[in-house]
Write a protein that holds these residues in place. Structure first.
Motif, PDB file in Angstrom:
ATOM      1  N   ASN A 196       0.790  -1.395  -0.114  1.00 60.75           N
ATOM      2  CA  ASN A 196       0.165  -0.068  -0.130  1.00 60.75           C
ATOM      3  C   ASN A 196       1.002   1.318   0.029  1.00 60.75           C
ATOM      4  OD1 ASN A 196      -2.565  -1.317   0.216  1.00 60.75           O
ATOM      5  ND2 ASN A 196      -2.164  -1.791   2.399  1.00 60.75           N
ATOM      6  N   VAL A 197       2.108   1.106   0.160  1.00 56.32           N
ATOM      7  CA  VAL A 197       3.062   2.238   0.267  1.00 56.32           C
ATOM      8  C   VAL A 197       2.988   3.287  -1.015  1.00 56.32           C
ATOM      9  CG1 VAL A 197       5.192   1.475  -0.726  1.00 56.32           C
ATOM     10  CG2 VAL A 197       5.076   2.968   1.363  1.00 56.32           C
ATOM     11  N   GLY A 198       3.070   4.386  -0.887  1.00 57.66           N
ATOM     12  CA  GLY A 198       3.365   5.380  -2.155  1.00 57.66           C
ATOM     13  C   GLY A 198       2.147   6.193  -1.744  1.00 57.66           C
ATOM     14  N   THR A 199       1.250   6.149  -2.647  1.00 55.41           N
ATOM     15  CA  THR A 199      -0.081   6.937  -2.596  1.00 55.41           C
ATOM     16  C   THR A 199      -1.057   6.091  -1.597  1.00 55.41           C
ATOM     17  OG1 THR A 199      -1.287   5.346  -4.173  1.00 55.41           O
ATOM     18  CG2 THR A 199      -0.151   7.341  -5.255  1.00 55.41           C
ATOM     19  N   GLY A 200      -0.893   5.085  -1.249  1.00 51.45           N
ATOM     20  CA  GLY A 200      -1.867   4.689  -0.138  1.00 51.45           C
ATOM     21  C   GLY A 200      -3.223   4.295  -0.821  1.00 51.45           C
ATOM     22  N   MET A 201      -3.253   4.493  -1.958  1.00 51.70           N
ATOM     23  CA  MET A 201      -4.708   4.494  -2.618  1.00 51.70           C
ATOM     24  C   MET A 201      -4.808   3.292  -3.388  1.00 51.70           C
ATOM     25  SD  MET A 201      -5.981   6.534  -5.819  1.00 51.70           S
ATOM     26  CE  MET A 201      -6.414   8.224  -5.102  1.00 51.70           C
ATOM     27  N   ARG A 202      -6.149   2.639  -2.778  1.00 48.60           N
ATOM     28  CA  ARG A 202      -6.693   1.593  -3.571  1.00 48.60           C
ATOM     29  C   ARG A 202      -8.219   2.012  -4.225  1.00 48.60           C
ATOM     30  NH1 ARG A 202      -3.352  -2.178  -4.485  1.00 48.60           N
ATOM     31  NH2 ARG A 202      -2.961  -2.353  -2.104  1.00 48.60           N
ATOM     32  N   ALA A 203      -8.319   1.968  -5.681  1.00 45.97           N
ATOM     33  CA  ALA A 203      -9.242   2.247  -6.227  1.00 45.97           C
ATOM     34  C   ALA A 203      -9.965   1.115  -6.602  1.00 45.97           C
ATOM     35  CB  ALA A 203      -9.170   3.381  -7.133  1.00 45.97           C
ATOM     36  N   SER A 204     -11.404   1.050  -6.477  1.00 40.72           N
ATOM     37  CA  SER A 204     -11.922  -0.207  -7.227  1.00 40.72           C
ATOM     38  C   SER A 204     -13.308  -0.135  -7.520  1.00 40.72           C
ATOM     39  CB  SER A 204     -12.106  -1.198  -6.007  1.00 40.72           C
ATOM     40  OG  SER A 204     -12.803  -1.026  -4.981  1.00 40.72           O
ATOM     41  N   VAL A 205     -13.752  -0.783  -8.491  1.00 39.29           N
ATOM     42  CA  VAL A 205     -15.027  -0.691  -9.102  1.00 39.29           C
ATOM     43  C   VAL A 205     -15.698  -1.960  -9.045  1.00 39.29           C
ATOM     44  CG1 VAL A 205     -16.589  -0.037 -11.181  1.00 39.29           C
ATOM     45  CG2 VAL A 205     -14.470   1.418 -10.462  1.00 39.29           C
ATOM     46  N   MET A 206     -16.947  -1.902  -8.670  1.00 38.19           N
ATOM     47  CA  MET A 206     -17.606  -3.320  -8.686  1.00 38.19           C
ATOM     48  C   MET A 206     -18.659  -3.408  -9.885  1.00 38.19           C
ATOM     49  SD  MET A 206     -17.870  -5.699  -6.385  1.00 38.19           S
ATOM     50  CE  MET A 206     -17.981  -5.474  -4.597  1.00 38.19           C
ATOM     51  N   LEU A 207     -18.300  -4.376 -10.796  1.00 40.07           N
ATOM     52  CA  LEU A 207     -18.850  -4.429 -11.984  1.00 40.07           C
ATOM     53  C   LEU A 207     -20.090  -5.662 -11.993  1.00 40.07           C
ATOM     54  CD1 LEU A 207     -16.227  -3.788 -14.173  1.00 40.07           C
ATOM     55  CD2 LEU A 207     -17.665  -2.200 -13.891  1.00 40.07           C
ATOM     56  N   HIS A 208     -21.121  -5.409 -12.475  1.00 42.99           N
ATOM     57  CA  HIS A 208     -22.241  -6.407 -12.640  1.00 42.99           C
ATOM     58  C   HIS A 208     -22.098  -7.078 -14.113  1.00 42.99           C
ATOM     59  CE1 HIS A 208     -26.736  -7.518 -13.138  1.00 42.99           C
ATOM     60  NE2 HIS A 208     -26.077  -8.661 -12.645  1.00 42.99           N
ATOM     61  N   LEU A 209     -21.305  -8.084 -14.297  1.00 42.77           N
ATOM     62  CA  LEU A 209     -21.027  -8.573 -15.561  1.00 42.77           C
ATOM     63  C   LEU A 209     -22.023  -9.711 -16.172  1.00 42.77           C
ATOM     64  CD1 LEU A 209     -17.169  -7.861 -15.774  1.00 42.77           C
ATOM     65  CD2 LEU A 209     -19.145  -6.383 -16.369  1.00 42.77           C
ATOM     66  N   VAL A 210     -23.173  -9.583 -15.985  1.00 42.18           N
ATOM     67  CA  VAL A 210     -24.040 -10.877 -16.232  1.00 42.18           C
ATOM     68  C   VAL A 210     -24.267 -11.530 -17.646  1.00 42.18           C
ATOM     69  CG1 VAL A 210     -26.209  -9.321 -16.278  1.00 42.18           C
ATOM     70  CG2 VAL A 210     -26.579 -11.941 -15.700  1.00 42.18           C
ATOM     71  N   GLY A 211     -23.741 -10.331 -18.481  1.00 43.96           N
ATOM     72  CA  GLY A 211     -23.738 -10.748 -20.040  1.00 43.96           C
ATOM     73  C   GLY A 211     -22.594 -11.469 -20.203  1.00 43.96           C
ATOM     74  N   LEU A 212     -21.394 -10.867 -19.970  1.00 46.62           N
ATOM     75  CA  LEU A 212     -19.972 -11.538 -20.016  1.00 46.62           C
ATOM     76  C   LEU A 212     -20.022 -12.807 -19.299  1.00 46.62           C
ATOM     77  CD1 LEU A 212     -17.914  -8.422 -19.856  1.00 46.62           C
ATOM     78  CD2 LEU A 212     -18.065  -9.812 -21.798  1.00 46.62           C
ATOM     79  N   SER A 213     -20.533 -13.000 -18.336  1.00 48.10           N
ATOM     80  CA  SER A 213     -20.495 -14.325 -17.513  1.00 48.10           C
ATOM     81  C   SER A 213     -21.428 -15.417 -18.134  1.00 48.10           C
ATOM     82  CB  SER A 213     -21.157 -13.951 -16.121  1.00 48.10           C
ATOM     83  OG  SER A 213     -21.421 -15.066 -15.478  1.00 48.10           O
ATOM     84  N   SER A 214     -22.512 -14.965 -18.644  1.00 52.92           N
ATOM     85  CA  SER A 214     -23.414 -15.980 -19.333  1.00 52.92           C
ATOM     86  C   SER A 214     -22.954 -16.524 -20.671  1.00 52.92           C
ATOM     87  CB  SER A 214     -24.971 -15.535 -19.299  1.00 52.92           C
ATOM     88  OG  SER A 214     -24.937 -14.330 -20.376  1.00 52.92           O
ATOM     89  N   THR A 215     -22.070 -15.606 -21.353  1.00 52.57           N
ATOM     90  CA  THR A 215     -21.616 -15.971 -22.774  1.00 52.57           C
ATOM     91  C   THR A 215     -20.188 -16.808 -22.413  1.00 52.57           C
ATOM     92  OG1 THR A 215     -20.686 -13.899 -23.054  1.00 52.57           O
ATOM     93  CG2 THR A 215     -22.809 -14.164 -23.793  1.00 52.57           C
ATOM     94  N   GLY A 216     -20.012 -16.904 -21.249  1.00 56.77           N
ATOM     95  CA  GLY A 216     -18.421 -17.670 -21.103  1.00 56.77           C
ATOM     96  C   GLY A 216     -17.137 -16.934 -21.537  1.00 56.77           C
TER      97      GLY A 216
END
Ligand SMILES: [Zn+2]
Ligand SMILES: [Zn+2]
Lengths: 179, 333
Positions: B148-168
């Motif tokens: 975590n050193v440096g910026t100490g920054m962890r940016a994250s996005v939670m994605l709902h990928l139902v399409g990509l999931s169902s097409t494998g």
């Protein structure tokens, strides 16, 4: 297949995390998947970061003057004890940092309280060599981008760091003392 | 409006800053006295700024679990006797005090809002920095874990990928993204909509990139995935022989009328309804409202609305009721 976590239920969920390009795959039951999914951030395997305690051969016995941590303590817990550790155990910690981060120089924000004392503090530390390397690199970069104002400022910082005085700040008394 | 931030695919954005004070050892090495000093310091800095103070020791196990379910606190914080959480009234900002680092300043926003989350966390950071952070000219903000050193920054996005999931195509997508310096965590596969086809993508490196670069790079990756997911969803609808629309309508019907609902089924059905809203099959609600229902329907959150120690049937009944009421406005287009 049974769940990797509880070893009781059937594993129907594939959990994949990719950290440092390394894929960790686990097969979980829905309950365990849920439990682990509710957790916020990175699950961390310390084996990846501290491959062998023995690799810290130089000055293994060195201790942090504030919290008393040794490099062996840090390898065992995966955690650094205090801010002073970064100073006192620096040669052991820097390789760890470069292993997990790929780069070893911060280029982001600094706290407002730090800015004012930045230059004198770094100049007096033994790390001034790397500071010099950074300034040189930034200077080359500024010249390449034709950012001459920034280049001039960097050149002055570099001179100050090397013990030379920047032209703009040269005071009569200083220049005489030097000779 | 949450709808303008790709909220049908990007469920939430989080920016987290790891910070430590220079005059105290990191939490793993703090004495109880030092831990208390830390708590009082942070609480007094933010005391009059609309933050609620939650001391882990004074919460019940279920209350702590609710915080974990809502992604406001980590399980690690909950297990620390001196752990403390400061929570803003709108719950957009939560500050974990005395977790792995002295401070974990977290900003959680709906949809894809990386810049906004960065700005918000930055303002809290400035207020707390006056007590003197551990900062190093070369390494930046010093943290207990070198990841975590440096910026100490962890940016994250939670994605709902139902399409990509169902097409494998999820597996290959995630592997590609993982190779480019991002950490990917996902739950997907056959019968796995346990977590509703959610994937979390975050920056892996915190040192050597500026905060702006971290935010910008992550934003680019996320937007390209969102675009891909959107085109897959369109193709799914176009190529649907009736199977998909049947499934999505069934899920809505079950959520609207079921009398008992497990949390696993809830996640699966809500994932379907979100997809239905996204492709214009349903109307009347936003993805963010559905996400909120999913959060309120988690086990500890449901238990907190019931008295005593409810049985699993009682919880499933309470959950079904929550969903029936919550989805009242959701209609077939
Ligand atoms: Zn299990
Ligand atoms: Zn130390």
């Amino acid at each position: 297949m049974l769940c990797d976590e509880c070893g009781v239920n059937n594993a129907t969920v594939e959990f994949v995390s990719i950290i440092n390009g390394k894929k960790i795959e686990r097969h979980l039951c829905p309950a365990c998947a849920h439990k682990l999914g509710a957790d916020s951030f990175m699950p961390f395997s310390w084996g990846d970061v501290f491959p062998t305690v023995g690799s810290f051969s130089p000055r293994q016995e060195a201790r942090c003057s504030v919290c008393g941590s040794t490099l062996a303590d840090i390898a065992r817990t995966g955690l650094i004890g205090c801010a002073q550790c970064y100073h006192d155990l620096r040669e052991g910690i820097l390789p760890i940092v470069s292993r997990v981060q790929t780069k070893t120089r911060h280029t982001g924000r600094a706290p407002a309280t730090f800015e004012s004392k930045k230059i004198p503090e770094t100049a007096s530390k033994p790390e001034s060599e790397t500071e010099e390397a950074r300034l040189t690199r930034e200077l080359n970069d500024a010249v390449a981008k034709e950012e001459y104002e920034r280049a001039a400022a960097l050149r002055d910082q570099l001179k100050a760091l090397r013990g030379e005085l920047p032209n703009s700040q040269k005071k009569p008394t200083d220049s005489k003392e030097g000779n | 409006m949450a709808g303008s931030f790709d909220a049908d695919i990007a469920a939430s954005t989080r920016v987290r800053l790891a910070r430590n004070y220079a005059d105290l050892p990191f939490p793993g090495r703090m004495s109880r006295v030092q831990a208390k000093k830390l708590n009082e310091r942070v609480a007094s800095r933010l005391g009059n700024r609309e933050f609620t103070r939650l001391d882990m020791a004074s919460l019940s196990p279920n209350e702590r679990q609710v915080l974990v379910e809502r992604h406001l606190a980590s399980r690690e914080l909950c297990e620390r006797p001196e752990g403390m959480l400061l929570l803003s009234k709108d719950e957009k900002i939560s500050i974990m005090v005395g977790e792995e680092d002295h401070l974990r300043i977290q900003c959680l926003l709906p949809g894809l809002q990386l810049e906004e989350a960065d700005n918000l966390s930055r303002s809290v950071d400035a207020m707390l920095s006056v007590d003197g952070y551990a900062y190093d000219a070369q390494l930046g903000y010093l943290t207990a874990c070198p990841t975590n050193v440096g910026t100490g920054m962890r940016a994250s996005v939670m994605l709902h990928l139902v399409g990509l999931s169902s097409t494998g195509s999820m597996q290959s997508l995630l592997e590609t993204v993982g190779k480019f310096g991002y950490t990917v965590r996902g739950f997907y596969g056959e019968g796995t909509q346990a977590a509703g086809d959610m994937v979390q993508i975050s920056n892996q490196v915190t040192l050597g990139l500026s905060e702006e670069e971290i935010i910008r790079n992550l934003g680019e990756v996320v937007r390209s995935i969102v675009k891909k997911e959107r085109s897959v969803r369109e193709a799914m609808l176009k190529g649907d022989s009736g199977e998909l629309t049947d499934r999505l309508n069934r899920s809505l019907g079950i959520l609207k009328f079921a009398r008992r609902m497990s949390s696993e089924e809830m996640m699966r059905r809500l994932s379907d309804v979100k997809l239905g809203l996204s492709i214009g099959l349903f109307e009347g609600m936003t993805a963010a409202e559905l996400d909120k229902l999913a959060t309120l329907g988690q086990p500890a959150s449901i238990a907190s609305t019931l008295t005593g120690s409810p049985s699993s049937a009682q919880r499933d009944e309470a959950r079904a009721k929550l969903l029936r009421v919550g989805l009242k406005e959701c209609k077939v287009f």
